[in-house]
Design an enzyme around this catalytic site. Structure first.
Site, PDB file in Angstrom:
ATOM      1  N   ASP B  11       0.861  -1.168   0.000  1.00 11.46           N
ATOM      2  CA  ASP B  11       0.000   0.000   0.000  1.00 11.46           C
ATOM      3  C   ASP B  11       0.903   1.225   0.000  1.00 11.46           C
ATOM      4  O   ASP B  11       1.727   1.389   0.902  1.00 11.46           O
ATOM      5  CB  ASP B  11      -0.888  -0.038   1.251  1.00 11.46           C
ATOM      6  N   GLU B 106      -2.419   0.080  -4.561  1.00 12.33           N
ATOM      7  CA  GLU B 106      -2.565  -1.069  -3.668  1.00 12.33           C
ATOM      8  C   GLU B 106      -2.575  -2.357  -4.481  1.00 12.33           C
ATOM      9  O   GLU B 106      -3.213  -2.406  -5.537  1.00 12.33           O
ATOM     10  CB  GLU B 106      -3.908  -0.911  -2.941  1.00 12.33           C
TER      11      GLU B 106
END
Lengths: 377, 440
Positions: B11, B106
């Site tokens: 992330d 992500e």
């Protein structure tokens, strides 16, 4: 108004007239069938939606002449369901009484004064044998566009040149063309008209069974924006489509490299079977080689099918793929025992025509040009 | 759940804001808020400095302004974000062919499918993989990322949050229940504020609390799907595979105009250009499609899509463009459009060509529709955050604009913080700098 008529006669007449009535008419009177009883012992039923009109005259025992407008579909449903006995139709004030034996219907009469005047068909241009007309229209109208993308392609192009009529339709993926002869009023008759395919197809089916069909296109070569058909006691008009039809002459291949002749029913059944695995009309692939054609559909990700059938091939072997429905439409329309498929390349249009004998001459009065599919690269 | 920690979740930290701080050195260490700056805008991303003032994603821009009035408020530069995302996904691709992107910032990676799969049992290797990955991402993009590695998607995603930002957490197999137990139930993806409130009323605040309830009890509180899912997730019971390459369902392109457009002809040219881009993208991917969709967003944000399904699939720019134009013709343009988009769906791999195609040559042999700027575009509107170039001062970005003037700070990713100058909006020496192109 008061008349008596046989159940079958009324049922058939009103069913035909009412068949094109709109479900949700823009004005209520357009859902009606206009009934005119004449002292001469006839009753005329008509319907009109500003595009298409239909009119039929039947024999009846008319006790009192008059005019009334009633809901067309309702009258059609009623007359079809009545027992096979004479029907009495009588107006009483704002009601129309329909009586048959002990059955009695009371319908509301709609304001006949508000009903539009039916268009008058142009003058007669010639006549054509009903069965030939029905078959030719059916052969061509399958290729007309059913979508809304290009309104002009929803029509059948009717070209008249003396005693020759050419019918043509295309939805841009396939094109069907039929040439036939008729009996024109004038030997130098010349017309080009674009008739909505659905209406033409319905009309040809309904009138073709009645023997000879009159075609009314008027005197001027452009027509009056209207075409009329008449057979027996039935008359129909439809508004012509307006616009320029695409140029199609260059679509017909000028030559063929490979030609294959196959028994039509055998090919139809094989394609139908193999296409069972062709979901959403994914392609069927046809591989023509000496003496046979191998038909395949499906991919490695799902179900697959193959079948080989006998086929005569002239020229080099070829592999070509089609939308199965488009191919079946053409094979269903060709109407002969054998089908001839002509090819140039796998990526170029193929031409389907019919013939009566496996080694006989090709009958090119009907041609169905089909664009193959290719795999995205 | 696997026996090895072989699912990695990555992330990027405060992604959009971090790209802005990277490219605008004067904003480094300062609060940055990226999103719709207009009166109806919402926050896309806030930098960690802005988060300290309570600014969060999806908050209204008006609230963000009142909480953090001194932040830099910027419009997003999606081309820059896409480019950074592409580089990051490339780094992930080197670890394993099984990469499942969830968004631009992500992704999951299945390390077990990668070349270094064998020694995964030794925790040390996973640690060095994660460290190398984070270093490479920082080297190639100038951004920081947080990484979680665990035996399932659920645990990997939770792990990447634990030492965020710029951190790593590896959940050793066998310790999942202990790691998860004390966490708030909201740590489990899918449990939002509303669900959390319902659970709170059932005295469930932590994952450990949730485990005290039977599956039936959870279903009674949350309904079938959520209840069953939470029952399993609370036990770290998650065997969802990493799925690379989700099947493409449609190919589309859309663009928001700087100012609402009423001119039908100009919209027609945009639709034409987009149709070509979509067709080019179909061809590149060996695809074709049956349904052409036109998306429009009106001046008041009302958004509509209209579509037309063809009789056969196509990859032809002409057919796509004709269909899109026909759909555009039915759009009421009063008030103008903010956004227009063209897409093709119903994808397949075969094409039903048109009998007429040969007769009509491609009307406009534009070699590269994506790069070619539309010469008829209106004079540019400068917006905060936009990349610009000045003939004398060089590259910079719009610090503020309005009342016919543009204030530019002249600095880039590779310079120290630079000076600020103000120009007339019409200044011929000043022009937008295309660091990216609109991507299909």
């Amino acid at each position: 108004m008061k008349f008596r008529v046989e159940r079958d006669v009324l049922a058939e007449a009103v069913t035909w007239v009412a068949r094109g009535l709109p479900n949700h008419p823009p004005v209520p009177v357009l859902a009606g069938v206009l009934i005119v009883a004449s002292d001469e012992g006839t009753v005329t039923l008509s319907a009109f939606d500003y595009e298409v009109s239909a009119r039929i005259t039947i024999a009846a025992e008319v006790a009192e002449s008059g005019t009334v407008l009633v809901l067309g579909r309702l009258l059609a449903d009623i007359s079809r369901n009545l027992p096979p006995r004479p029907i009495d139709v009588v107006t009483e004030g704002t009601k129309v009484q329909v009586t048959c034996g002990s059955t009695r219907f009371s319908l509301l009469a709609m304001p006949a004064d508000d009903y539009p005047t039916l268009p008058i068909a142009p003058a007669v241009s010639g006549t054509i044998a009903g069965d030939v007309f029905t078959e030719a229209v059916a052969q061509v109208s399958i290729a007309a566009d059913r979508g809304d993308t290009l309104p002009i392609l929803t029509g059948v192009r009717v070209e008249i040149d003396g005693d020759k009529i050419t019918l043509l339709a295309t939805d841009r993926y396939r094109l069907a063309m039929r040439e036939l002869t008729w009996n024109p009023e004038a030997t130098d008759a010349s017309h080009v008209a674009l008739v909505p395919a659905r209406t033409l197809s319905d009309t040809a089916k309904a009138l073709g069974a009645l023997g000879s069909v009159e075609i009314h296109l008027g005197g001027s070569s452009s027509g009056d924006g209207l075409i009329g058909f008449e057979a027996g006691q039935r008359r129909a008009t439809t508004r012509l489509l307006d616009g320029e039809y695409p140029k199609v002459t260059s679509i017909f291949p000028s030559s063929a490299d490979s030609e294959s002749v196959i028994e039509t029913t055998v090919l139809v059944e094989a394609v139908k079977r193999v296409a069972l695995v062709a979901e959403r009309n994914t392609p069927v692939r046809l591989r023509f080689s000496d003496g046979q054609v191998a038909i395949e559909a499906g991919t490695g990700d799902g179900a697959q099918a193959t079948e080989a059938i006998e086929a005569v091939l002239t020229g080099p072997e070829i592999e070509i793929a089609f939308n199965p429905q488009f191919l079946l439409d053409g094979l269903g329309a060709v109407g002969t025992a054998y089908s001839r498929l002509s090819f140039t390349q796998s990526s170029r249009p193929a031409v389907l025509s019919g013939q009566d004998e496996v080694d006989g001459p090709a009958d090119t009065s009907y041609r169905y040009v089909l664009m193959p599919v290719r795999f995205a690269s | 759940m696997r026996s090895t920690a072989s699912i990695l979740h990555l992330d990027l930290d405060a992604f959009f804001a971090a790209v802005e701080q990277r490219d605008k050195p004067s904003l480094r260490g300062k609060p940055v808020i990226v999103g719709g700056i207009g009166p109806r805008g919402v926050v896309s991303t806030a930098s960690y400095e802005a988060r300290r003032s309570g600014v969060r994603s999806a908050m209204s821009m008006a609230e963000a302004r009142s909480r953090c009035p001194h932040a830099a408020f910027l419009w997003g530069r999606f081309g820059a974000y896409r480019e950074a995302s592409r580089l990051v996904m490339e780094c992930l691709g080197k670890l394993s062919p099984l990469v499942e992107p969830l968004s631009l910032d992500e992704a999951f990676v299945d390390l077990a499918a990668g070349p270094s799969s064998t020694p995964l049992n030794a925790g040390g290797d996973v640690e060095s993989i994660a460290a190398d990955l984070r270093a490479e991402i920082t080297r190639t993009t100038g951004l920081t990322a947080s990484v979680g590695v665990a035996s399932s998607k659920l645990m990997a995603k939770i792990a990447s949050e634990i030492n965020k930002p710029d951190g790593v957490c590896i959940v050793q197999p066998g310790t999942e229940l202990d790691v998860l137990g004390p966490m708030q139930v909201t740590a489990i993806p899918g449990i939002g504020p509303a669900t959390a409130e319902r659970l709170r009323r059932a005295s469930v605040e932590t994952v450990h609390d949730a485990r005290q309830l039977s599956e039936d009890e959870l279903v009674r509180v949350l309904g079938q799907a959520s209840g069953r899912s939470l029952f399993r997730m609370a036990r770290a019971d998650d065997d969802r595979p990493v799925v690379a390459d989700r099947e493409t369902k449609s190919i589309s392109i859309e663009d928001t105009f700087e100012v609402d457009v009423v001119d039908r002809e100009r919209l027609g040219r945009t639709v034409e250009r987009m149709s070509r881009s979509v067709a080019a993208k179909l061809t590149t991917n060996g695809l074709s499609g049956r349904t052409v969709t036109l998306k429009v967003r009106h001046h008041d944000f009302e958004t509509h899509t209209r579509s037309s399904t063809l009789a056969g699939p196509t990859d032809s720019p002409r057919v796509i463009s004709e269909t899109a134009h026909r759909l555009l013709a039915a759009v009421d343009l009063r008030g103008g459009l903010r956004l227009v988009g063209v897409g093709v769906s119903g994808l397949t791999d075969w094409v039903q060509d048109d009998l007429f195609d040969d007769d009509r040559p491609d009307p406009d042999p534009d070699p590269d529709p994506e790069q070619a700027p539309d010469p008829t575009e209106q004079p540019v509107t400068y917006r905060a955050g936009m990349d610009v170039h000045h003939a004398e001062h060089g590259d910079g970005w719009v610090w503020g604009a309005g009342l016919g003037r543009v204030t530019v700070r002249f600095e880039t990713r590779h310079t120290p913080p630079g000076p600020v100058h103000t120009f007339a909006a019409q200044d011929p020496d000043l022009c937008p700098r295309r660091t990216y192109t609109v991507e299909p």
